[in-house]
Design a protein around this motif. Structure first.
Motif, PDB file in Angstrom:
ATOM      1  N   SER A 181       0.918  -1.124   0.089  1.00  0.00           N
ATOM      2  CA  SER A 181      -0.050   0.033  -0.014  1.00  0.00           C
ATOM      3  C   SER A 181       0.875   1.442  -0.079  1.00  0.00           C
ATOM      4  O   SER A 181       1.907   1.396   0.713  1.00  0.00           O
ATOM      5  N   GLU A 182       0.415   2.380  -0.830  1.00  0.00           N
ATOM      6  CA  GLU A 182       1.282   3.373  -0.701  1.00  0.00           C
ATOM      7  C   GLU A 182       0.124   4.675  -0.392  1.00  0.00           C
ATOM      8  O   GLU A 182       0.971   5.858  -0.081  1.00  0.00           O
ATOM      9  N   LYS A 183      -0.954   4.288  -0.069  1.00  0.00           N
ATOM     10  CA  LYS A 183      -1.879   5.428   0.129  1.00  0.00           C
ATOM     11  C   LYS A 183      -2.651   4.869   1.555  1.00  0.00           C
ATOM     12  O   LYS A 183      -2.955   5.920   2.356  1.00  0.00           O
ATOM     13  N   TYR A 184      -3.363   3.825   1.515  1.00  0.00           N
ATOM     14  CA  TYR A 184      -4.143   3.529   2.641  1.00  0.00           C
ATOM     15  C   TYR A 184      -3.309   2.732   3.504  1.00  0.00           C
ATOM     16  O   TYR A 184      -2.490   2.141   3.259  1.00  0.00           O
ATOM     17  N   SER A 185      -3.820   2.936   4.901  1.00  0.00           N
ATOM     18  CA  SER A 185      -3.320   2.098   6.056  1.00  0.00           C
ATOM     19  C   SER A 185      -4.394   1.550   6.802  1.00  0.00           C
ATOM     20  O   SER A 185      -5.475   1.966   6.822  1.00  0.00           O
ATOM     21  N   ARG A 186      -4.039   0.428   7.498  1.00  0.00           N
ATOM     22  CA  ARG A 186      -4.871  -0.148   8.166  1.00  0.00           C
ATOM     23  C   ARG A 186      -5.270   0.524   9.529  1.00  0.00           C
ATOM     24  O   ARG A 186      -6.292   0.389  10.109  1.00  0.00           O
ATOM     25  N   ALA A 187      -4.393   1.131  10.065  1.00  0.00           N
ATOM     26  CA  ALA A 187      -4.386   1.573  11.472  1.00  0.00           C
ATOM     27  C   ALA A 187      -3.388   2.823  11.735  1.00  0.00           C
ATOM     28  O   ALA A 187      -2.494   2.982  11.041  1.00  0.00           O
ATOM     29  N   ALA A 188      -3.871   3.814  12.387  1.00  0.00           N
ATOM     30  CA  ALA A 188      -2.705   4.810  13.012  1.00  0.00           C
ATOM     31  C   ALA A 188      -2.366   4.833  14.312  1.00  0.00           C
ATOM     32  O   ALA A 188      -2.939   4.442  15.272  1.00  0.00           O
ATOM     33  N   GLY A 202     -13.680  -3.565   8.367  1.00  0.00           N
ATOM     34  CA  GLY A 202     -14.546  -2.760   7.489  1.00  0.00           C
ATOM     35  C   GLY A 202     -13.828  -1.551   6.668  1.00  0.00           C
ATOM     36  O   GLY A 202     -13.957  -1.733   5.287  1.00  0.00           O
ATOM     37  N   ALA A 203     -12.928  -1.166   7.302  1.00  0.00           N
ATOM     38  CA  ALA A 203     -12.190  -0.075   6.549  1.00  0.00           C
ATOM     39  C   ALA A 203     -11.207  -0.544   5.622  1.00  0.00           C
ATOM     40  O   ALA A 203     -10.744   0.002   4.804  1.00  0.00           O
ATOM     41  N   GLN A 204     -10.695  -1.914   5.755  1.00  0.00           N
ATOM     42  CA  GLN A 204      -9.787  -2.516   4.892  1.00  0.00           C
ATOM     43  C   GLN A 204     -10.565  -2.906   3.679  1.00  0.00           C
ATOM     44  O   GLN A 204      -9.766  -3.078   2.411  1.00  0.00           O
ATOM     45  N   PHE A 205     -12.008  -3.155   3.492  1.00  0.00           N
ATOM     46  CA  PHE A 205     -12.757  -3.744   2.368  1.00  0.00           C
ATOM     47  C   PHE A 205     -12.344  -2.932   0.926  1.00  0.00           C
ATOM     48  O   PHE A 205     -12.194  -3.312  -0.070  1.00  0.00           O
ATOM     49  N   TYR A 206     -12.315  -1.452   1.250  1.00  0.00           N
ATOM     50  CA  TYR A 206     -12.357  -0.771  -0.163  1.00  0.00           C
ATOM     51  C   TYR A 206     -11.076  -0.970  -0.909  1.00  0.00           C
ATOM     52  O   TYR A 206     -10.819  -1.106  -1.959  1.00  0.00           O
ATOM     53  N   PRO A 207      -9.669  -0.496   0.045  1.00  0.00           N
ATOM     54  CA  PRO A 207      -8.363  -0.476  -0.676  1.00  0.00           C
ATOM     55  C   PRO A 207      -8.267  -2.153  -1.225  1.00  0.00           C
ATOM     56  O   PRO A 207      -7.444  -2.252  -1.927  1.00  0.00           O
ATOM     57  N   THR A 208      -8.703  -3.025  -0.242  1.00  0.00           N
ATOM     58  CA  THR A 208      -8.382  -4.598  -0.780  1.00  0.00           C
ATOM     59  C   THR A 208      -9.367  -4.660  -1.985  1.00  0.00           C
ATOM     60  O   THR A 208      -8.485  -5.382  -3.259  1.00  0.00           O
ATOM     61  N   ASN A 209     -10.386  -4.015  -2.375  1.00  0.00           N
ATOM     62  CA  ASN A 209     -11.177  -4.455  -3.468  1.00  0.00           C
ATOM     63  C   ASN A 209     -10.495  -3.600  -4.665  1.00  0.00           C
ATOM     64  O   ASN A 209     -10.193  -4.222  -5.901  1.00  0.00           O
ATOM     65  N   LEU A 210      -9.708  -2.415  -4.238  1.00  0.00           N
ATOM     66  CA  LEU A 210      -9.045  -1.831  -5.354  1.00  0.00           C
ATOM     67  C   LEU A 210      -7.762  -2.490  -5.830  1.00  0.00           C
ATOM     68  O   LEU A 210      -7.374  -2.904  -6.975  1.00  0.00           O
ATOM     69  N   ALA A 211      -7.238  -3.406  -4.715  1.00  0.00           N
ATOM     70  CA  ALA A 211      -6.063  -4.384  -5.203  1.00  0.00           C
ATOM     71  C   ALA A 211      -6.346  -5.429  -5.919  1.00  0.00           C
ATOM     72  O   ALA A 211      -5.822  -5.957  -7.011  1.00  0.00           O
ATOM     73  N   LYS A 212      -7.741  -5.995  -5.794  1.00  0.00           N
ATOM     74  CA  LYS A 212      -8.129  -7.030  -6.287  1.00  0.00           C
ATOM     75  C   LYS A 212      -8.571  -6.739  -7.933  1.00  0.00           C
ATOM     76  O   LYS A 212      -8.401  -7.714  -8.696  1.00  0.00           O
ATOM     77  N   GLU A 213      -8.826  -5.490  -8.115  1.00  0.00           N
ATOM     78  CA  GLU A 213      -8.876  -4.970  -9.508  1.00  0.00           C
ATOM     79  C   GLU A 213      -7.810  -5.255 -10.104  1.00  0.00           C
ATOM     80  O   GLU A 213      -7.789  -5.290 -11.438  1.00  0.00           O
ATOM     81  N   LYS A 214      -6.610  -4.933  -9.617  1.00  0.00           N
ATOM     82  CA  LYS A 214      -5.148  -5.116 -10.345  1.00  0.00           C
ATOM     83  C   LYS A 214      -4.745  -6.250 -10.360  1.00  0.00           C
ATOM     84  O   LYS A 214      -3.562  -6.679 -10.821  1.00  0.00           O
ATOM     85  N   GLY A 215      -5.500  -7.501  -9.723  1.00  0.00           N
ATOM     86  CA  GLY A 215      -4.953  -8.837  -9.949  1.00  0.00           C
ATOM     87  C   GLY A 215      -4.222  -9.393  -8.641  1.00  0.00           C
ATOM     88  O   GLY A 215      -3.499 -10.412  -8.711  1.00  0.00           O
ATOM     89  N   TYR A 216      -4.511  -8.231  -7.712  1.00  0.00           N
ATOM     90  CA  TYR A 216      -3.706  -8.961  -6.146  1.00  0.00           C
ATOM     91  C   TYR A 216      -4.861  -9.299  -5.078  1.00  0.00           C
ATOM     92  O   TYR A 216      -5.916  -8.732  -5.058  1.00  0.00           O
ATOM     93  N   GLU A 217      -4.512 -10.377  -4.504  1.00  0.00           N
ATOM     94  CA  GLU A 217      -5.417 -11.127  -3.296  1.00  0.00           C
ATOM     95  C   GLU A 217      -5.425 -10.231  -2.183  1.00  0.00           C
ATOM     96  O   GLU A 217      -6.458 -10.218  -1.576  1.00  0.00           O
ATOM     97  N   GLN A 218      -4.206  -9.728  -1.871  1.00  0.00           N
ATOM     98  CA  GLN A 218      -4.234  -9.150  -0.617  1.00  0.00           C
ATOM     99  C   GLN A 218      -3.425  -7.705  -0.688  1.00  0.00           C
ATOM    100  O   GLN A 218      -2.519  -7.650  -1.578  1.00  0.00           O
ATOM    101  N   VAL A 219      -3.583  -6.924   0.454  1.00  0.00           N
ATOM    102  CA  VAL A 219      -2.686  -5.735   0.612  1.00  0.00           C
ATOM    103  C   VAL A 219      -1.786  -5.824   1.715  1.00  0.00           C
ATOM    104  O   VAL A 219      -2.190  -6.440   2.810  1.00  0.00           O
TER     105      VAL A 219
END
Length: 355
Positions: A181-188, A202-219
């Motif tokens: 990840s270069e933009k999103y973080s799990r926690a602060a 729940g907050a992880q789902f959106y950036p993980t979906n973006l990663a999946k669109e690029k062909g990656y299973e996880q962030v």
């Protein structure tokens, strides 16, 4: 005053649903065992735990968990050995962590005897739902939610602690590719990253979906300040093998204190594998990959045990990981599962028998 197991109220199902289940084709977390436990916090104290048939519950639309996310959970597994004995793996750690998570979200801590007696009652009742064999287990989900009615932005005055269980097979059946990840973080820092708060996931789902669109299973998440350090992978702790050294981030207020993570570190020490626990710079891992020194990346968590990573992307560049002889991820998964299934000695006392 010490509470006794007899104080649990138990209502058994009239007929088990187990004959309806295809145990050779189990989607993770979709099929539930016959019984569940719930225990209410009312008027400042936890009431008598109730073990009842699994089924829906009714809550008012104003119930606070729906509005302010006051909820935490745990993930555990039960394993059955070849002699039909059922074992938990380091359940004390899960009990301690759910109370630590609860405290951070202003939820009252749950009594230890209620927790363990409820686990024993549930697993004993649903003993046949725990299947023998490699990869089979009973996934156990303790959780607690705020149940007070009202939308005032304040901690609830009532709660419900629950435990549900479901038969499970291997969570990840194949290796995965990940995105740094270069933009999103799990926690602060100062937040609830160390807690298993429902909202973290729940907050992880959106950036993980973006990663999946690029062909990656996880962030693999980076720190929230400058995105310079690697911290966790999806819902797992993360390990890097640089040459023969095992490297992982320290637990802190942003990183979950994983039970599998702690077990891998101990097993590494037991087997003469050098372990470095400290901040892991993205730059260091990228450079190690470019030099051919990065041999492995793997995640560690309850659901997956160990999940192999075959490569990662960072700054639009993909880095493939090599195939190595005697990989650490296979070694640690085998060591852990041999203990969990009671196939080997348990020198650290991690197994917990369900009588």
């Amino acid at each position: 005053m010490e509470r006794k197991a007899a104080l649990l109220d138990i209502k058994k199902v009239s007929q088990s649903r187990i004959h309806e289940v295809d145990f050779n084709n189990l989607p993770f977390g979709k099929v539930y065992s016959d019984h569940m436990m719930y225990c209410d916090f009312v008027d400042g104290e936890w009431q008598r735990p109730q073990v009842v048939p699994y089924g829906p519950m009714q809550f008012d639309p104003s119930t606070k968990v729906f509005h302010y996310g006051q909820a935490v959970f745990e993930g555990m597994k039960a394993f059955k050995d070849d002699n039909d004995q059922v074992w938990l793996f380091r359940p004390e750690r899960n009990f301690e962590r759910i109370n630590k998570s609860s405290k951070r979200l202003a939820i009252p801590e749950f009594p230890k005897d209620y927790f363990f007696e409820s686990l024993k009652a549930l697993i004993t009742l649903d003993h046949d739902w725990v299947k023998k064999g490699q990869g089979n287990s009973l996934y156990i989900r303790p959780f607690v939610i705020a149940t007070e009615k009202g939308v005032a932005a304040a901690p609830s005055t009532s709660y419900r602690f629950m435990i549900i269980t479901c038969p499970a097979q291997a969570y990840y059946n194949k290796a995965v590719k990940v995105l740094f990840s270069e933009k999103y973080s799990r926690a602060a820092s100062g937040g609830v990253g160390f807690a298993k708060a429902a909202g973290n996931y729940g907050a992880q789902f959106y950036p993980t979906n973006l990663a999946k669109e690029k062909g990656y299973e996880q962030v693999i998440w980076t720190d929230a300040d400058k995105h310079e350090y690697l911290e966790e992978a999806g819902t797992m702790n993360i390990f890097f093998r640089i040459n023969d050294k095992l490297v992982t981030a320290p637990t802190n207020e942003r990183i979950l204190k994983g039970v599998t993570r702690a077990s891998v570190i101990q097993l590494a020490k037991d087997n003469g594998i050098e372990v470095e626990v400290g901040p892991v710079k993205v730059k260091r891992i990228v450079e190690a990959a470019e030099k051919g020194e990065l041999k492995e990346i793997f995640g560690a968590g309850t659901a997956a045990t160990i999940a192999q990573v075959t490569g990662f992307e960072y700054q639009n560049k993909y880095h493939d990981l090599p195939e190595v002889e005697n990989p650490y991820n296979v070694f640690f998964k085998s060591k852990l599962q041999d203990i969990q299934y009671n196939r080997t000695e348990d020198p650290h006392g991690w197994r917990y028998a369900i009588d």
